[in-house]
Design a protein around this motif. Structure first.
Motif, PDB file in Angstrom:
ATOM      1  N   SER A  30       0.853  -1.183   0.000  1.00 26.31           N
ATOM      2  CA  SER A  30       0.000   0.000   0.000  1.00 26.31           C
ATOM      3  C   SER A  30       0.890   1.235   0.000  1.00 26.31           C
ATOM      4  CB  SER A  30      -0.891  -0.008   1.232  1.00 26.31           C
ATOM      5  OG  SER A  30      -0.164   0.404   2.364  1.00 26.31           O
ATOM      6  N   GLY A  31       0.269   2.388  -0.260  1.00 21.95           N
ATOM      7  CA  GLY A  31       1.041   3.628  -0.332  1.00 21.95           C
ATOM      8  C   GLY A  31       1.876   3.861   0.917  1.00 21.95           C
ATOM      9  N   GLN A  33       2.835   1.721   3.111  1.00 15.16           N
ATOM     10  CA  GLN A  33       3.896   0.719   3.249  1.00 15.16           C
ATOM     11  C   GLN A  33       5.088   1.068   2.366  1.00 15.16           C
ATOM     12  OE1 GLN A  33       1.380  -2.592   2.269  1.00 15.16           O
ATOM     13  NE2 GLN A  33       0.879  -3.047   4.413  1.00 15.16           N
ATOM     14  N   ARG A  71       0.210  -4.062  -9.879  1.00 14.48           N
ATOM     15  CA  ARG A  71      -0.910  -3.134  -9.784  1.00 14.48           C
ATOM     16  C   ARG A  71      -0.390  -1.745  -9.475  1.00 14.48           C
ATOM     17  NH1 ARG A  71      -3.886  -2.631  -3.977  1.00 14.48           N
ATOM     18  NH2 ARG A  71      -2.097  -1.653  -3.020  1.00 14.48           N
ATOM     19  N   GLY A  94      -6.477  -1.833   3.721  1.00 12.62           N
ATOM     20  CA  GLY A  94      -7.316  -2.231   2.586  1.00 12.62           C
ATOM     21  C   GLY A  94      -8.172  -1.119   2.023  1.00 12.62           C
ATOM     22  N   GLN A 152      -4.255   7.533  -5.533  1.00  7.28           N
ATOM     23  CA  GLN A 152      -3.248   7.903  -4.544  1.00  7.28           C
ATOM     24  C   GLN A 152      -1.948   8.340  -5.236  1.00  7.28           C
ATOM     25  OE1 GLN A 152      -2.774   4.772  -1.676  1.00  7.28           O
ATOM     26  NE2 GLN A 152      -1.664   6.033  -0.225  1.00  7.28           N
ATOM     27  N   HIS A 161      -6.555  10.662   5.381  1.00  4.97           N
ATOM     28  CA  HIS A 161      -5.894  10.678   6.670  1.00  4.97           C
ATOM     29  C   HIS A 161      -6.133  12.002   7.368  1.00  4.97           C
ATOM     30  CE1 HIS A 161      -3.000   7.521   4.841  1.00  4.97           C
ATOM     31  NE2 HIS A 161      -4.014   6.945   5.438  1.00  4.97           N
TER      32      HIS A 161
HETATM   33  N1  LIG Z   1      -0.912  -7.395  -5.412  1.00  6.89           N
HETATM   34  C1  LIG Z   1      -0.865  -7.637  -4.108  1.00  6.89           C
HETATM   35  N2  LIG Z   1      -0.401  -8.813  -3.645  1.00  6.89           N
HETATM   36  C2  LIG Z   1      -0.332  -9.063  -2.331  1.00  6.89           C
HETATM   37  N3  LIG Z   1      -0.707  -8.209  -1.380  1.00  6.89           N
HETATM   38  C3  LIG Z   1      -1.186  -7.012  -1.748  1.00  6.89           C
HETATM   39  C4  LIG Z   1      -1.282  -6.669  -3.132  1.00  6.89           C
HETATM   40  N4  LIG Z   1      -1.775  -5.430  -3.212  1.00  6.89           N
HETATM   41  C5  LIG Z   1      -1.984  -5.018  -1.945  1.00  6.89           C
HETATM   42  N5  LIG Z   1      -1.625  -5.960  -1.067  1.00  6.89           N
HETATM   43  C6  LIG Z   1      -1.724  -5.853   0.408  1.00  6.89           C
HETATM   44  O1  LIG Z   1      -3.059  -5.551   0.720  1.00  6.89           O
HETATM   45  C7  LIG Z   1      -3.129  -4.716   1.856  1.00  6.89           C
HETATM   46  C8  LIG Z   1      -4.089  -3.568   1.583  1.00  6.89           C
HETATM   47  O2  LIG Z   1      -3.513  -2.636   0.692  1.00  6.89           O
HETATM   48  P1  LIG Z   1      -4.176  -1.219   0.381  1.00  6.89           P
HETATM   49  O3  LIG Z   1      -3.373  -0.580  -0.663  1.00  6.89           O
HETATM   50  O4  LIG Z   1      -5.611  -1.418   0.134  1.00  6.89           O
HETATM   51  O5  LIG Z   1      -3.958  -0.465   1.786  1.00  6.89           O
HETATM   52  P2  LIG Z   1      -4.418   0.999   2.175  1.00  6.89           P
HETATM   53  O6  LIG Z   1      -5.425   0.854   3.228  1.00  6.89           O
HETATM   54  O7  LIG Z   1      -4.768   1.773   0.978  1.00  6.89           O
HETATM   55  O8  LIG Z   1      -3.075   1.570   2.822  1.00  6.89           O
HETATM   56  P3  LIG Z   1      -2.404   3.041   2.688  1.00  6.89           P
HETATM   57  O9  LIG Z   1      -3.127   3.930   3.604  1.00  6.89           O
HETATM   58  O10 LIG Z   1      -0.998   2.792   3.148  1.00  6.89           O
HETATM   59  O11 LIG Z   1      -2.480   3.429   1.260  1.00  6.89           O
HETATM   60  C9  LIG Z   1      -1.716  -4.263   2.141  1.00  6.89           C
HETATM   61  O12 LIG Z   1      -1.254  -4.917   3.298  1.00  6.89           O
HETATM   62  C10 LIG Z   1      -0.913  -4.713   0.958  1.00  6.89           C
HETATM   63  O13 LIG Z   1       0.364  -5.122   1.327  1.00  6.89           O
END
Ligand SMILES: Nc1ncnc2c1ncn2[C@@H]1O[C@H](COP(=O)(O)OP(=O)(O)OP(=O)(O)O)[C@@H](O)[C@H]1O
Ligand SMILES: Nc1ncnc2c1ncn2[C@@H]1O[C@H](COP(=O)(O)OP(=O)(O)OP(=O)(O)O)[C@@H](O)[C@H]1O
Ligand SMILES: [Mg+2]
Ligand SMILES: [Mg+2]
Lengths: 257, 223, 248, 219, 257
Positions: free
Chosen positions: A148-149, A151, B221, E39, E94, E204
Motif C-alpha cells: 500500500s502507499g 507501506q 498493480r 485495505g 493515490q 488521513h
Molecule cells: N498485489 C498484491 N499482492 C499481495 N498483497 C497485496 C497486493 N496489493 C496489496 N496488497 C496488500 O493488501 C493490503 C491492503 O492494501 P491497500 O493498498 O488497500 O492499503 P491501504 O489501506 O490503501 O493503505 P495506505 O493507507 O498505506 O495506502 C496491504 O497490506 C498490501 O500489502
C-alpha cells in the motif's frame, strides 16, 4: 554541515529558486515549509546534487558540491568525487522511488551489500531489523507493487536509514501515512534528531515542524521569505504571505496553543 | 507437379545435422558476444562526450546501414589485401557479432531511457556506483521492455548465419545449398531449412519468454 | 501443351540468372550473351517474343516447377541425377571441366599440377564432382574448397586462399578473356560433359523441347550457331545433335 | 586499385533497383506497422483463442525465413489455385514478416507501461480502443522507436530477398553487375553505400522524432 | 447509489478485505479511515472494478458491477456493460496516474474530447477553467514531469472533476498538498458535497472527515470495525483499536473540541 550560498536554479527560462542562502549546523533539524510549487523539492534535490544548480555554491561538510571550484565558468566534478562528497547523505523522496524489481527487503539491503559491502546474511539481518522498526516485518518479501502507499513510504524511509547517513533529506516523509503512523514516523525522526542526525525536512505537517525543528524556513516562489525558530515562525511577527499560508491550517487544526 | 522426396533428406541427415549444429553454435556465440558488445556500444551512444558519442553512432549506422553479406564479403575477401587473414568461422562469427551489437545497442539504449529518473536518483543518492546502477537497477528493469526486441534480433542473427555460407562455413544453409545444387531438390532442402530455422527461432523465443516471465512478476498493480 | 501455349500467347518466357557469363549476363547494364542471341533466333523461328525473368539460382528451378515460365536458360550440365527430375534440350555447349588460375602462376602448368594444392569449386556442382574424381587419381589429392557461388571462388584466386578454381570450360574461358588477371589451364580434364537448357519433366513440355532441338540443328546447319559461338566462346565447336546420354 | 569507371554505364539499372527497393520498403513497412499494431492488441487481449492465434502467427512469420515465405507464396500457392503477381506478393510477404517482429516490439512497450495510466483512463470513461490509441500507443512509440527503427532498417535490407520471385531490386542488380564485370568490390561497395544512405536517413529520422518526444515528456 | 454486500478480496492466499458491507446513499459523503495497509485503496479499487472482488456483490445504482449475476460460478461482464455501469464514476488515485505524454491541460481535456465529444475548443476552455479553479492556470501547458507533487495531484483531481461524475472515489486526495491547498481542495470537495455529489473518500485528514463526512468508516485489517456519523466515531464510545488509532492524532492536533 550543509551550506547553501546565493544558490539559484532555472528550468529553461523559469527560475524556480532565487538566491537561496541556508546554513544547517551539525545535528540541526531544519524544516522547509511553503506552498505547492514553491521549490521545496527542487531545493532538496539541489542539495543532493540530483539537479545541477545554476549559480551560487553549496558546501557539504566544507566541500564544494558538484562543481570543481567556485569561479564563474565551472566544471562538473567526476562521479567519484561527487559520491565522495555526498557519501554521508541520505534522502527520502516524495514519490518514494522504490525499485520495483526488488522486494521491500531487497530495496533496503541493496546498498548495504553493494556500498557497505556487508555479506548477504548480515545485510538481510539488518534489513529485517529496520523493516520491523517501521512496522513492515511481515511485508519484507513483497514487491513495491504489492504494497500500500503507506507501506511503500515506510520502505523508502527504511532504505535510507539503513545506510546510517549523517545528513538526511526528507521530502514529505509522512504524506502517505495514516495519522497513527505519522505519529510513529515523526517519533522515529525525533529520536534521530536527538541522536544528533542533521536533517532537512520538507513537510506539510506544521505540528512536526513546530515540535521538532530547530529552524523553520518558509519558501515562496523560490525565495526564502522567512527563516527562524518555530516560535518565531508560528507565533511571532510574520510577512503577510506566511500569515495567509498558515491561517487556514491554524483554523483547521489548532495545534499550537 | 512439385514433388517431395523425403528419402533424399534422410540420406543426407548426418550432414544436415552437423550443419544445424554449426548454425546453432555460431548463433549462440555471436549473440553472446554481440550482447556484451552491444551494452558497451549503448553506453557509448548515451555518453555525454561528443568525442565518444559520434564515432560510436557512426559505427552503429554503418553496421546497421549496410548489408551483412557485403560486410562479410569485404571482411573475408577484402581482408587479405590489408593483411587480415581470418578463418571462415572466425570471420563469420566476428562479423555476426559486430552486426548484432549495433542492433542490441539501440535496444539497450531504449531500455536505459525508459527507466523513471526517480529510481536512478534514489540509487545515486544511496551511493551505488555507475556500474552498480546499470547492472542492478537499470538492466533488470528494462528487460520487460526490450526482451521482445532482443529476441527479434537474436532470431534474425540466427537466420543471418545462412550468409556465412558465402565464406564456406559449413553451416546449415551451406550444406543444404550443396544438396540442392547436386540433386536440384530445392523443395526438399528449402523445407528442411525452414523447419530448422523455425525450431531455432522457437527455442530463442521460448527462452526469451521464460526470462521475461521471471522478470516481470513485479509489475502487478498501481495505487 | 507448352509449345502451343507459347504460340498462342505470342511469348516464350525463360527463367534464368543474369550472372552466368557468357550465356546470360549484363554488359554495361544490358542483358547480353549467348542465350540472348540464340533465343532471339528462336523467337524469330517461332514467331514469338522472348521474355527473360532474372532470378537467383535457388529459385530458378522451383519457379519452373510452379509454371512461372516455360523453360530455364542456364544452361546446366546434364547429369544422370538431374535427368531424373528434369528434361534437357540437346547440348548447347561443351561442359568439360577446366581450371582457372592466376595469370603468371607457373606452379600450375597442366591440370595434374594441382596435387596437394587448394582448389575451389561450386558447392554441389557437376564440376565439383568431376574435380573430386580427378583429384583422387593424383599422386596427392588436391585440397578442395567448396563455394556456394562461383564468383566468390574466383575472388579467392586473387586473395590467394585457393590456387585454382574448377568450372566448365566456356565459363572460365570467357572470364579469362575478359579479365586480365586470370588464365585457363589447358587442356580440360575429366569425363566429357555437355550442358543444355532445362524443361519440366512432363509430356506437356515435349513439343517445346523438340522444336527447340530442331531450331538448334537448323542453326548449326546454316552457320548461325557457329557465328554465335565464335562471338561468345572465341571459337566454333562441333556439338552432337542428338539427346545427350550423360556420362556423369 | 579500385576502378569505378565501369559503374557509369550501369547507373540507370542501379537506379531502377534503388527505386524498387524504396517502393517495396515503404509499402511493406506501412503494412507491417498496421498489422503489427492490430496483432499486438490481439496478443494482449483477454481472449485465449486470440492470444494463441497471434502467438502462432508470430512464431510462423518470425521463425520461417522470409526467403521460404516468398517461395511458398509465389511458387506453391499457385498449386492450390492462388496465383498472385510478383510485386503484391512481395509486399504482402515482407509486410507480414515484419509485422510479426513489430508485434513483439510493441508488446514489450505495452507491457512496460505502468498499469496505473490505463486505470485512470478507464475511470474517465475512455473505451479500449481510445486507451490504446491515445494513452498507450503514444508512450509505447516513444519507448520503442529505437527498436522500430532497427526493424525498419532490417526490412530495407531484407527486401533484397524478393529477387527470388523475380523482382529486380538493388542487391540483385548489384550482384548481376558484379558477376558480369568481375569487379565485385566496386559494385558491392556502391550497393553498400546506397543502403547506407537509405538506412541512415531512416535512422536520423528516428533519432529526431525520439529527441522531440523526449524533450517534452521526461519520465 | 453504491452498495457493497459481503465483499471479500484475496491476493493469492492473503485476504485483504473481509466481508465488507457498505451502503452509500446518493449525495452521501463517506470517509474511509484506517491504518496503512488496512485495505482502503483496495476497497476503492474494487468499487471501481479495477480489482476483481473475490466474493460478495457490488451494486452501482442498482446494477451489479463486473459480474453477470450473483450466483456462485459467475462470469465477468463484457467491457461495454462494465463501462456502462461505472459511466458516472470518477476516481482520483493515490499516485495520481497522470499521463506523462500529455500536458496538464491535455490530461484534463482528453476525456472531454473523446468521451463527452466536446470540440477541441470547448474542451480547452473548460479545461482551463477547471485548472484555474485548482490554482494551476499558469501550469496548463506543463508536462507532469515538470510539475511539483502538489501540482500533479491537483491535475489528477481536475481531470476527474472535468467529467462531472455523480459518484467520486478519492484516494487520499490531499496527501501531497500543502496546508493552504489542503484547505482549498477540501473546500472544493465540500462544495461538491453540497451540490449533491456522492463521494467515497479515503483520507488521513481527520479534520476533513469530521467536518464533511456523513458517515465515517473505520477499516482495520480488511474489516469494518466501526461505521457511524463523525460524531459517533470521534466522540462516542468506540472499539479500542479505533481509540488507539485516533489517540495519537488527537494529541498532535486537537481539532475536535
Ligand atoms: N498485489 C498484491 N499482492 C499481495 N498483497 C497485496 C497486493 N496489493 C496489496 N496488497 C496488500 O493488501 C493490503 C491492503 O492494501 P491497500 O493498498 O488497500 O492499503 P491501504 O489501506 O490503501 O493503505 P495506505 O493507507 O498505506 O495506502 C496491504 O497490506 C498490501 O500489502
Ligand atoms: N523540469 C521542470 N521544468 C519546468 N518546471 C519545473 C520542472 N520541475 C519543476 N518545475 C517547476 O518548479 C516549481 C518548483 O517545483 P518543486 O517540485 O520544487 O515544488 P515543491 O515546493 O516541492 O511543491 P510540492 O509541495 O507541490 O511538492 C514548480 O512550479 C514546478 O512546476
Ligand atoms: Mg515537492
Ligand atoms: Mg492506499
Amino acid at each position: 554541515m550543509v551550506e547553501v550560498q546565493k544558490m539559484s536554479k532555472n528550468f529553461g527560462t523559469t527560475q524556480v529558486l532565487k538566491n537561496v542562502d541556508l546554513k544547517v549546523q551539525p545535528s540541526e533539524v531544519m524544516c522547509l515549509i511553503g506552498p505547492s510549487g514553491s521549490g521545496k523539492s527542487t531545493l532538496l534535490r539541489c542539495i543532493a546534487f540530483l539537479e545541477q544548480y545554476s549559480s551560487g555554491n553549496i558546501y557539504i561538510e566544507g566541500e564544494m558540491l558538484g562543481y570543481n571550484d567556485d569561479t564563474d565558468i565551472r566544471k562538473l566534478t567526476s562521479t567519484n568525487e561527487l559520491n565522495h562528497v555526498r557519501r554521508n547523505m541520505g534522502m527520502v523522496f516524495q514519490q518514494f522511488n522504490l525499485w520495483p524489481h526488488m522486494t521491500a527487503l531487497g530495496n533496503v539491503t541493496e546498498a548495504l551489500v553493494r556500498v557497505k559491502k556487508l555479506s548477504r546474511r548480515e545485510a538481510d539481518e539488518k534489513g529485517h531489523a529496520i523493516l520491523k522498526k517501521v512496522g513492515l516485518a511481515e511485508r519484507a518479501l513483497h514487491y513495491p507493487a504489492q504494497l500500500s502507499g503507506g507501506q511503500q513510504q515506510r520502505v523508502a524511509i527504511a532504505r535510507s536509514l539503513a545506510m546510517e547517513p549523517s545528513v538526511m533529506l526528507f521530502d514529505e516523509p509522512t504524506s502517505a501515512l495514516d495519522p497513527e503512523l505519522v505519529g510513529e514516523v515523526l517519533q522515529v525522526m525525533k529520536d534521530l534528531a536527538k541522536d544528533g542526525m542533521t536533517m532537512i525536512v520538507v513537510t506539510h505537517e506544521m505540528g512536526f515542524a513546530a515540535q521538532v525543528a530547530d529552524t523553520v524556513v518558509f519558501l515562496d516562489q523560490g525565495e526564502i521569505l522567512m527563516k527562524g525558530s518555530p516560535k518565531e515562525i508560528f507565533q511571532g511577527e510574520k510577512p503577510p504571505r506566511l500569515e495567509q499560508f498558515l491561517k487556514n491550517y491554524m483554523d483547521r487544526n489548532a495545534f499550537w496553543e | 507437379m512439385m514433388t517431395f522426396d523425403a528419402q533424399l533428406i534422410l540420406n543426407h541427415l548426418p550432414d544436415i545435422a552437423s550443419g544445424f549444429g554449426i548454425t546453432i553454435l555460431c548463433t549462440l556465440i555471436a549473440c553472446f558476444i554481440a550482447m556484451l558488445l552491444g551494452l558497451v556500444v549503448a553506453l557509448g551512444l548515451m555518453s555525454k562526450a561528443k568525442i565518444l558519442r559520434y564515432p560510436v553512432r557512426l559505427y552503429v549506422e554503418i553496421i546497421r546501414g549496410t548489408p551483412f553479406l557485403i560486410q562479410l564479403f569485404l571482411l573475408y575477401y577484402g581482408g587479405p589485401s590489408i593483411g587480415l587473414y581470418l578463418e571462415p568461422i572466425e570471420a563469420g562469427i566476428f562479423a555476426l557479432a559486430c552486426n548484432g551489437s549495433a542492433y542490441y545497442a539501440e535496444l539497450f539504449r531504449a531500455g536505459f531511457n525508459a527507466i523513471p529518473k526517480g529510481q536512478l536518483d534514489a540509487a545515486k543518492i544511496i551511493g551505488l556506483s555507475r556500474l552498480q546502477i546499470i547492472v542492478r537497477i537499470q538492466i533488470p528493469q528494462m528487460m520487460v521492455l526490450i526482451i521482445p526486441g532482443l529476441v527479434n534480433v537474436s532470431i534474425i542473427l540466427g537466420k543471418e548465419t545462412a550468409i556465412l555460407s558465402i565464406v564456406t562455413v559449413p553451416e546449415l544453409a551451406f550444406v543444404l545449398i550443396g544438396i540442392g545444387a547436386e540433386t536440384y531438390a530445392y523443395a526438399e532442402t528449402l523445407t528442411v531449412l525452414a523447419v530448422s530455422y523455425l525450431i531455432l527461432a522457437e527455442l530463442t523465443s521460448r527462452f526469451g519468454g521464460w526470462t521475461e516471465k521471471r522478470l516481470s512478476k513485479y509489475m502487478e498493480r498501481s495505487i | 501443351d507448352v509449345l502451343s501455349d507459347v504460340k498462342s500467347k505470342g511469348e516464350l518466357v525463360i527463367g534464368t540468372e543474369l550472372q552466368f557469363a557468357p550465356f546470360d549476363f549484363l554488359v554495361n547494364g544490358k542483358h547480353e550473351g549467348l542465350n540472348k542471341d540464340f533465343f532471339t533466333e528462336v523467337g524469330k523461328e517461332l514467331g514469338v517474343k522472348v521474355t527473360y525473368i532474372d532470378l537467383p539460382w535457388t529459385s530458378v528451378l522451383p519457379g519452373l516447377e510452379a509454371n512461372k515460365y516455360d523453360m530455364v536458360g542456364g544452361p546446366v550440365s546434364i547429369t544422370a541425377a538431374r535427368m531424373k527430375r528434369y528434361s534437357f534440350s540437346n547440348a548447347i555447349s561443351d561442359a568439360s571441366v577446366a581450371l582457372l588460375k592466376r595469370k603468371g602462376n607457373t606452379k600450375i602448368m597442366k591440370s595434374e599440377d594441382i596435387a596437394d594444392m587448394n582448389v575451389g569449386a561450386g558447392q554441389g556442382s557437376a564440376p565439383a564432382a568431376q574435380l573430386e574424381a580427378f583429384s583422387n587419381t593424383l599422386s596427392k589429392p588436391a585440397n578442395i574448397k567448396l563455394y556456394v557461388d562461383n564468383n566468390q571462388a574466383y575472388s579467392e584466386i586473387m586473395t590467394g586462399r585457393v590456387d585454382a578454381v574448377a568450372n566448365s570450360l566456356p565459363n572460365i574461358a570467357y572470364i579469362a578473356s575478359q579479365h586480365k588477371n586470370f588464365e585457363v589451364v589447358m587442356p580440360p580434364f575429366g569425363t566429357e560433359a555437355y550442358s543444355g537448357y532445362v524443361f519440366r519433366n512432363d509430356d506437356e513440355s515435349k513439343s517445346l523441347i523438340e522444336s527447340i532441338n530442331k531450331i538448334m540443328a537448323k542453326m548449326t546447319k546454316d552457320g548461325r550457331m557457329a557465328e554465335i559461338q565464335k562471338k561468345w566462346f572465341g571459337i566454333a565447336i562441333e556439338l552432337p545433335q542428338t539427346p545427350i546420354v550423360p556420362k556423369i | 586499385m579500385l576502378d569505378f569507371s565501369t559503374l557509369l554505364p550501369a547507373l540507370p539499372v542501379l537506379w531502377e533497383g534503388v527505386q524498387m527497393t524504396v517502393l517495396l520498403s515503404i509499402s511493406a513497412l506501412t503494412l507491417g506497422l498496421i498489422i503489427g499494431t492490430i496483432m499486438c492488441t490481439a496478443r494482449l487481449s483477454n481472449s485465449t483463442p486470440l492470444r494463441i492465434l497471434t502467438k502462432l502467427y508470430v512464431s510462423f512469420f518470425r521463425g520461417v525465413p522470409l526467403l521460404v515465405q516468398l517461395m511458398l507464396s509465389y511458387y506453391c500457392l499457385p498449386l492450390i489455385g492462388i496465383n498472385t503477381p510478383a510485386l503484391p506478393t512481395a509486399i504482402v510477404c515482407v509486410g507480414l514478416c515484419s509485422s510479426a517482429y513489430i508485434t513483439e516490439i510493441l508488446r514489450g512497450g505495452f507491457q512496460s507501461l505502468s498499469p496505473g495510466q490505463k486505470e485512470s483512463a478507464i475511470m474517465v470513461g475512455l473505451n479500449r480502443l481510445q486507451i490504446v490509441a491515445f494513452i498507450e500507443l503514444p508512450q509505447v512509440i516513444r519507448l520503442t522507436i529505437p527498436a522500430l527503427i532497427n526493424e525498419a532498417i532490417i526490412l530495407v535490407k531484407a527486401s533484397s530477398l524478393i529477387s527470388v520471385i523475380g523482382i529486380v531490386e538493388l542487391t540483385r542488380v548489384t550482384q548481376n553487375l558484379a558477376a558480369s564485370n568481375f569487379q565485385p568490390f566496386e559494385f558491392y561497395l556502391t550497393a553498400a553505400l546506397v543502403y547506407f544512405i537509405l538506412n541512415s536517413t531512416i535512422s536520423v529520422l528516428g533519432l529526431w522524432v525520439e529527441r522531440r518526444i523526449n524533450s517534452r515528456s521526461i519520465v
